[in-house]
Design an enzyme around this catalytic site. Sequence first.
Site, PDB file in Angstrom:
ATOM      1  N   ASP A 229      19.236 -10.878 -14.740  1.00 15.55           N
ATOM      2  CA  ASP A 229      19.302  -9.418 -14.631  1.00 15.55           C
ATOM      3  C   ASP A 229      17.842  -9.102 -13.479  1.00 15.55           C
ATOM      4  OD1 ASP A 229      17.627 -10.387 -16.812  1.00 15.55           O
ATOM      5  OD2 ASP A 229      17.171  -8.150 -17.101  1.00 15.55           O
TER       6      ASP A 229
ATOM      7  N   HIS B 210       7.276  -7.254 -11.219  1.00 16.15           N
ATOM      8  CA  HIS B 210       7.623  -5.722 -11.741  1.00 16.15           C
ATOM      9  C   HIS B 210       7.190  -4.958 -10.728  1.00 16.15           C
ATOM     10  CE1 HIS B 210       9.125  -6.555 -16.006  1.00 16.15           C
ATOM     11  NE2 HIS B 210       9.415  -7.597 -15.274  1.00 16.15           N
TER      12      HIS B 210
ATOM     13  N   GLU C 206      17.409  -9.825 -19.881  1.00 19.83           N
ATOM     14  CA  GLU C 206      16.346 -10.103 -20.278  1.00 19.83           C
ATOM     15  C   GLU C 206      15.407  -8.815 -20.264  1.00 19.83           C
ATOM     16  OE1 GLU C 206      12.478 -11.460 -20.841  1.00 19.83           O
ATOM     17  OE2 GLU C 206      13.020 -10.701 -18.870  1.00 19.83           O
ATOM     18  N   GLU C 207      15.402  -8.160 -19.241  1.00 16.27           N
ATOM     19  CA  GLU C 207      14.424  -6.934 -19.252  1.00 16.27           C
ATOM     20  C   GLU C 207      14.838  -5.887 -20.245  1.00 16.27           C
ATOM     21  OE1 GLU C 207      12.146  -7.354 -17.714  1.00 16.27           O
ATOM     22  OE2 GLU C 207      12.207  -8.452 -16.266  1.00 16.27           O
TER      23      GLU C 207
END
Length: 414
Positions: free
Chosen positions: A87, A385, A153-154
């Site tokens: 993702d 990020h 996963e996030e």
Amino acid sequence: MVFAFAKAQTSFDSDIASVEDKVIQWRRDFHQNPELGNREFKTAEKIAKHLKSLGIEVQMGVAKTGVVGLLKGDQPGKVVALRADIDALPVTERNDLPFKSTVTTTFLGSDTGVMHACGHDTHTAILMGVAEVLSKNKDKIKGSVKFIFQPAEEGPPPGEEGGAKLMVKEGVLENPKVDAIFGLHINSSTPVNTIRYKAGGTMAAVERFVVNVKGKQTHGSQPWSGVDPILISAKIIDGFQSIISRESKLTDEAAVITVGKITSGLRFNIIPESAEMIGTVRTLDPDMREKIIRRMTEMARDIAKAYGGEATIDWQEMTLVTYNDPALTSKMLPTLQSIAGKDNLNSQKAVTGGEDFSYFQEKVPGFYFFLGGMTPDNIEAFPHHTPDFYIDERGFQLGVKALSQLSIDYLNAN
């Protein structure tokens, strides 16, 4: 236990070299076409198509959009799993790349770009490369390799389940039962062609919290007629940080409290009725985690009361501590040392980032390590990020080699 690696490793070299360009192209395609958690439909289709072309058994729709492949070796044995997350993030890319993401979406009511700002595109492409290498070497596999391409996963969208926790719940570690699992994470501040690792706790447990503050609305010119939830929120944030700086024994383990979002009010001359704060807690020690959660709950309530308001705090567990099984880590270090070189394999301290790979490790022994993705001698490595996050593609070949050789060596030794 001592492993003999040299012969098997040499036989992989041509296969790994031949797949490197493919890995780079796959990664660029995923980077240019990112998808958010539980919405990785096209990504999953590309992964499944590749695995099927290799003759690997494929299961789609695991944990919403996950893909699982099973490669059976020519000889019987145990089962090793390899995991990649697929993702992307709601981040607008600033890099000037020919494969820059221009995808946009609406996330939690806000318009934003979508970007692989954490390297999951790299993880996916590397594991696709590993699948191709191992499928050409079935005669060397004593057992089976399970390829886990994990969505979200996030974190899944609000109100949905997802990620590693849902994959485990749906039985991804069963049928056949997985004996050990390996994973890697590309790292923008680690030089290419190097690997970092830590036995035991290596990444933090992650909690998400939401603080709701209730005040009393009034005119901005008459604050004495109301209760200001924005002021209370500021005091609560200040109090939270004192838990870290004055109440947590940071010489034992690191801990972090971060408020990432505050929402309150509509107009410049109105003191609003309520405020909401959303944030995260990162801990590496169970006792410290329990204490911090308890103290934050008490502090939010009591600070609000002291200023005439009310506050509640809700908690959501996001990940456990990413715990590298010490025995498994010790047994597999010779493999990493043999392929990366002694000087390029380095131990590290625990980090306060979180990984839901921890839910796999809760069930079976696991080993998770960091792969270098920073251009050597780079002065500024942009953090994960962020809009400027960048990865050097020259580190991909080592990632393919590491996961391929770990799989073979683990199975052959067992």
